[in-house]
Design an enzyme around this catalytic site. Sequence first.
Site, short mmCIF file in Angstrom:
data_model
loop_
_atom_site.label_atom_id
_atom_site.label_comp_id
_atom_site.label_asym_id
_atom_site.label_seq_id
_atom_site.Cartn_x
_atom_site.Cartn_y
_atom_site.Cartn_z
N HIS A 195 20.95 0.37 24.26
CA HIS A 195 21.04 0.23 22.79
C HIS A 195 21.87 0.95 21.92
O HIS A 195 22.55 -0.08 21.42
CB HIS A 195 19.51 0.77 22.32
CG HIS A 195 18.21 -0.15 22.82
ND1 HIS A 195 17.81 -1.24 22.60
CD2 HIS A 195 17.46 0.33 23.50
CE1 HIS A 195 16.91 -1.27 23.25
NE2 HIS A 195 16.31 -1.02 23.90
N THR A 255 2.48 2.82 -2.13
CA THR A 255 3.50 2.55 -3.53
C THR A 255 3.03 3.44 -4.74
O THR A 255 4.70 3.33 -4.96
CB THR A 255 4.04 1.49 -3.85
OG1 THR A 255 3.08 0.61 -4.16
CG2 THR A 255 4.99 0.48 -2.60
N GLY A 256 2.18 4.40 -4.81
CA GLY A 256 1.38 4.90 -6.46
C GLY A 256 1.14 3.97 -7.13
O GLY A 256 1.51 4.60 -8.17
N LYS A 257 0.35 3.00 -6.51
CA LYS A 257 -0.08 2.18 -7.57
C LYS A 257 -0.87 2.85 -8.81
O LYS A 257 -1.25 2.79 -9.95
CB LYS A 257 -0.63 0.80 -7.58
CG LYS A 257 0.62 -0.38 -6.79
CD LYS A 257 -0.62 -1.26 -6.21
CE LYS A 257 -1.01 -1.06 -4.90
NZ LYS A 257 -0.04 -0.66 -3.72
N THR A 258 -1.97 3.51 -7.73
CA THR A 258 -3.07 4.41 -8.91
C THR A 258 -2.77 5.42 -9.39
O THR A 258 -3.14 5.89 -10.01
CB THR A 258 -4.59 4.91 -7.53
OG1 THR A 258 -4.65 3.72 -6.03
CG2 THR A 258 -5.17 5.23 -7.81
N ASP A 313 11.29 -3.93 22.57
CA ASP A 313 12.66 -4.84 22.24
C ASP A 313 12.17 -6.31 21.64
O ASP A 313 12.73 -7.19 21.06
CB ASP A 313 13.64 -4.62 23.22
CG ASP A 313 13.33 -2.67 22.85
OD1 ASP A 313 13.70 -2.36 22.11
OD2 ASP A 313 13.94 -2.25 24.28
N HIS A 329 18.90 2.94 29.22
CA HIS A 329 18.09 1.85 28.52
C HIS A 329 18.39 2.45 27.23
O HIS A 329 18.80 1.16 26.22
CB HIS A 329 16.34 1.88 29.20
CG HIS A 329 15.60 0.72 27.24
ND1 HIS A 329 15.60 -0.46 28.02
CD2 HIS A 329 15.81 0.96 26.53
CE1 HIS A 329 14.68 -1.07 27.14
NE2 HIS A 329 14.74 -0.12 25.99
N GLU A 330 18.50 3.36 26.97
CA GLU A 330 18.77 3.74 26.03
C GLU A 330 20.06 3.55 25.13
O GLU A 330 20.87 3.34 24.20
CB GLU A 330 18.03 5.73 25.13
CG GLU A 330 16.33 5.66 25.40
CD GLU A 330 15.95 4.52 25.28
OE1 GLU A 330 16.01 4.12 23.13
OE2 GLU A 330 14.71 3.73 24.42
N PRO A 366 0.88 -1.31 0.04
CA PRO A 366 -0.18 0.42 0.16
C PRO A 366 0.63 1.48 0.22
O PRO A 366 2.04 0.99 0.46
CB PRO A 366 -0.94 -0.38 1.56
CG PRO A 366 -0.77 -1.45 2.07
CD PRO A 366 0.74 -2.16 1.34
P1 ADP Z 1 -1.24 2.92 -3.79
O1 ADP Z 1 -2.41 2.75 -4.91
O2 ADP Z 1 -0.11 2.07 -4.07
O3 ADP Z 1 -1.55 2.30 -2.71
P2 ADP Z 1 -1.14 5.47 -4.45
O4 ADP Z 1 -0.78 5.90 -5.19
O5 ADP Z 1 -3.18 6.15 -3.64
O6 ADP Z 1 -0.74 4.25 -3.34
O7 ADP Z 1 -0.36 6.62 -3.14
C1 ADP Z 1 -1.08 6.96 -2.53
C2 ADP Z 1 0.22 8.76 -2.12
O8 ADP Z 1 1.21 8.60 -2.04
C3 ADP Z 1 0.49 9.28 -3.88
O9 ADP Z 1 -0.89 10.44 -3.75
C4 ADP Z 1 1.30 9.66 -3.43
O10 ADP Z 1 1.14 11.68 -3.08
C5 ADP Z 1 1.90 9.35 -2.80
N1 ADP Z 1 3.08 8.71 -3.52
C6 ADP Z 1 3.17 7.50 -3.55
N2 ADP Z 1 4.03 7.02 -4.25
C7 ADP Z 1 5.08 7.54 -4.67
C8 ADP Z 1 5.97 8.20 -5.51
N3 ADP Z 1 6.21 6.95 -6.77
N4 ADP Z 1 5.77 9.54 -5.91
C9 ADP Z 1 4.77 10.16 -5.62
N5 ADP Z 1 4.41 10.40 -4.75
C10 ADP Z 1 3.90 9.27 -4.02
ZN ZN Z 2 14.29 -0.61 24.30
MG MG Z 3 -4.27 2.38 -4.23
#
Ligand code: ADP
Ligand code: ZN
Ligand code: MG
Length: 617
Positions: free
Chosen positions: A441, A221-224, A514, A437-438, A219
């Site tokens: 690490h 990654t810019g598919k839409t 952790d 703790h920090e 999700p």
């Molecule tokens: P998906 O459909 O893969 O879940 P979206 O296409 O809806 O993701 O991406 C959501 C938003 O994230 C886009 O509207 C854009 O603003 C940003 N985004 C995601 N990938 C890119 C990319 N490769 N370049 C620029 N913006 C991106």
């Molecule tokens: Zn920790």
């Molecule tokens: Mg999408």
Amino acid sequence: MKQEQQNQQPKRMNPYVGLLMGILIILFLNGLIVPTLTGGQIKPADYGTFIAKVDSGLVEEVVIKSGQIYFTAREGNVTSAYQTGAINDPQLVDRLLQAKSPNKDGKIAFNQIIPRENSPLLNFILMWVLPGLIFYLIWRQTSKAIQSRMGSGGNFMSFGKSGAKIYADADVKTTFTDVAGQDEAKETLTEIVDFLHNPKKYTDIGASLPKGALLVGPPGTGKTLIARAVAGEAKVPFFAISGSEFVQMFVGMGAAKVRDLFRQANEKAPCIIFIDEIDAIGKRRDTGLGGNDEREQTLNQLLTEMDGFDGRKGVVILAATNRPESLDKALLRPGRFDRRIQMELPDLEGRKAILAVHLKKVKCEKIDMDVVARATAGSSGAELANIVNEAALRAVRMGRNKVITADLEESVETVIAGAQKKGKVISADEKKTVSYHEIGHALVAALQSHSAPVHKITIVPRTSGALGYTMQVDKGEQVLMSREDLFNRIATLTGGRAAEEVVLGSVSTGASNDIEQATRLARAMVTRYGMSEKYDMMGLETVNNAYLGGDTSLTCSSETAADIDREVLKMITEAHQKARKLISDHLDIMHEAAHYLLDKETITGEEFMAIVRKYQQ
Ligand code: ADP
Ligand code: ZN
Ligand code: MG
């Protein structure tokens, strides 16, 4: 420009008007309408009063109707209307004829309205046809309302056409420059764009382009986005619909919608059909449990339509999903979605490019993109877009009119760990624990040559519940991890708890996260990466949803499962011991760094490394 593709329907009379008229007609014919009298409001009176008024010559008008007597009487200058029950009084007519009246001719005006016998035909209409008509009108109105709520107008009775509102966006503004990184995907899609521009080049040689391409990836990654960009580049109409929109309440409606979509697309060719989240209808059909009739029919219709249309016409179907493994095999065979375009989480260069694209939209000073991109390893494009926006919001909060690098760094932390929790009061004792703790690490990470250097250590509590954290940033992008890398990472994760044990002599609940991460890592090493001696290269687990959380299921016997637990425990214990040793060997660094952190609350990796180096010469 948005173009609405909807079947024209002739305008009809509003059925409610018809309904009202029907009711009025019935009421009128039944004679329920009270005859009009000139006296205004009708008061009740008894029969005696009526006779008395008649006899004393006050009555002007009498109307006898359906067992009631209506009359007006003039008292002084006022005329008032009365109503009384009719009594079977044979002398009434005589009495009325003889009585005096204030009327001009001195006689009471009277008549009887006799209920008319309806003709059989009229009776039939009243009893049967009209009620039926009214019910029909009501039913049609409500069914229309239900249908429009289900997302499609049109006629309820016919499933042949869904009358679905499918919008073709004729002027998509998104282009490939809006999509940063993802060069492989763009390359594949460029061919499709070229085909839509210039189909003759391809058809001349006898080639037909793939009918469909499937965009696959986690999700955000810019598919839409990239699907829109294809339409924007090709300058063709873009039909976008989500897979879930096909899933309707009634069997057959989804299939009708698919038919409609392809018919409309054929008219608009060349064009692009984009089906987002196609897994909603494209799920494998063999997954038992009786299946879902509606979904299957919709899928079958989609397969048929994809086979049926002419690939040379210029209709290209793009679909997106983040669950490719759940798709029906039939969808993926050649001639349907035969191209598969992988959209991966961006690497370092990709993240820089995405940040640049989104930073172009906000006012900013020179930003050190490298720092931000390094700190956001594993983030998707959508998350990076969100980070940029958070930074802009922070700049406004700070009263600046430009975004600076610090805004971005802070918003990275906000997105990863939640906002700073300013008002939270932490006792001095607790602060000391968090601090050790920090530093634990950080020290374990720094002392293991293979671990990434620390970037920042903070004990400012966050709204996510984190009391502090150590941010590690990789120098470069590491694709392969060795067994040692992973083991050291587990040791670093146990470093926090180890510091509490060694320095403070007690343990706190602060290590729960952790523990979770260390266990997950160790488990993966044994079951998936073949990094235990005992199980060599045997695969013991499979990943179910690679793009959605990556939950796993065991593929081994239950005895092996129990043994895996022992192996995992062994590995974690080993790492924990290593961390404890590193810390007890460098207690002087621990104390100085922890006090420094207590004092400053947030220190950079450089400050920390300076202390480490001081003791290591
Ligand atoms: P998906 O459909 O893969 O879940 P979206 O296409 O809806 O993701 O991406 C959501 C938003 O994230 C886009 O509207 C854009 O603003 C940003 N985004 C995601 N990938 C890119 C990319 N490769 N370049 C620029 N913006 C991106
Ligand atoms: Zn920790
Ligand atoms: Mg999408």
